[in-house]
Scaffold this motif. Sequence first.
Motif, PDB file in Angstrom:
ATOM      1  N   SER A 163       4.988  -4.430  -5.937  1.00  0.00           N
ATOM      2  CA  SER A 163       5.058  -2.967  -6.051  1.00  0.00           C
ATOM      3  C   SER A 163       4.265  -2.225  -4.979  1.00  0.00           C
ATOM      4  N   LYS A 164       3.407  -2.929  -4.239  1.00  0.00           N
ATOM      5  CA  LYS A 164       2.593  -2.255  -3.227  1.00  0.00           C
ATOM      6  C   LYS A 164       2.102  -3.261  -2.193  1.00  0.00           C
ATOM      7  N   GLY A 165       1.526  -2.724  -1.124  1.00  0.00           N
ATOM      8  CA  GLY A 165       0.877  -3.556  -0.116  1.00  0.00           C
ATOM      9  C   GLY A 165       1.799  -4.587   0.512  1.00  0.00           C
ATOM     10  N   PHE A 215       5.181  -5.299  -1.400  1.00  0.00           N
ATOM     11  CA  PHE A 215       6.244  -4.315  -1.243  1.00  0.00           C
ATOM     12  C   PHE A 215       6.879  -4.419   0.142  1.00  0.00           C
ATOM     13  N   GLU A 245       3.840   1.811 -11.053  1.00  0.00           N
ATOM     14  CA  GLU A 245       3.927   1.461  -9.636  1.00  0.00           C
ATOM     15  C   GLU A 245       5.196   0.685  -9.336  1.00  0.00           C
ATOM     16  N   LYS A 261       8.206   3.002  -9.352  1.00  0.00           N
ATOM     17  CA  LYS A 261       8.153   3.844  -8.154  1.00  0.00           C
ATOM     18  C   LYS A 261       8.616   3.050  -6.935  1.00  0.00           C
ATOM     19  N   ALA A 262       8.211   1.807  -6.830  1.00  0.00           N
ATOM     20  CA  ALA A 262       8.611   0.970  -5.702  1.00  0.00           C
ATOM     21  C   ALA A 262      10.117   0.741  -5.694  1.00  0.00           C
ATOM     22  N   THR A 295      -4.031  -2.925   3.633  1.00  0.00           N
ATOM     23  CA  THR A 295      -3.351  -2.700   2.361  1.00  0.00           C
ATOM     24  C   THR A 295      -4.323  -1.985   1.422  1.00  0.00           C
ATOM     25  N   PRO A 296      -3.838  -1.479   0.287  1.00  0.00           N
ATOM     26  CA  PRO A 296      -4.754  -0.899  -0.693  1.00  0.00           C
ATOM     27  C   PRO A 296      -5.840  -1.872  -1.144  1.00  0.00           C
TER      28      PRO A 296
END
Length: 254
Positions: free
Chosen positions: A19-21, A24, A46, A49-50, A194-195
């Motif tokens: 979902s992130k970083g 994703f 998350e 949203k992704a 990344t986060p």
Amino acid sequence: MNLPTFDLKGKVALVTGGSKGIGFSMAQALGRYGATLVISSRGVEEGEKAVAQLKEEDIEAAYIPCDVTKKDQVELLVNRIVDQFGSLDILVNNAGMNIRKLLVDVEESDWDQVLTVNLKGLFLVGQACAKQMIKQNYGKIINISSILGTIGMPFQTSYAASKGGINQVTKVWAEELAPYNITVNAIGPGYIKTPMTNDWLSNPERAEKIINASMIKRIGETSDLVGPVVFFASDTSAYVTGQILNVDGGCTAR
């Protein structure tokens, strides 16, 4: 002679922690090359949203929540993917975490948490996906390791232990699954923006040391992982298995 292709049309890919970083960006890359995507993570908001962002690019994608440390949830995840899409061809085994402490400060709970998510979670997902890929007589498993599976660095006792374990199980799985037309490889990123690394890299002195340790003299971007993940996911890597590809600007080559 038929040339191999990077085209992933008709392939179904699962990206855990997608979902992130890093997760994703790798999911997005597979989708742009034609794969149907399933993103899985614990953070539902998350994840959704992704998937919405991917669909804006006309990438076929779905989100399925899963805690990779829970075997029943992992098995349900794989079953849902196969029921919905008919197969599971590519796994990017990416879900992970880090707790950065010096050895003398690491709590038993820190060790347990990092090893459970990074190593047990990777094992459970890999096992469940491998069972399905064996039925298909085809599969691509890509484990996400780290340069810290190869080199040592302060504050990384638990994380480095987990990533070293990932490197070894990658080699074992490659041997076991080769008869079923399944390749297993690992990508070992260096420091990537990344986060998860933002706070760590915000220290100018620390960032400078990381930059100076690489030959290319910069901190990595998530886009630097696009080529490696698409290579391992596609049939261009049909004769490559059991390998750990460090994507680190040359840091581990010194």
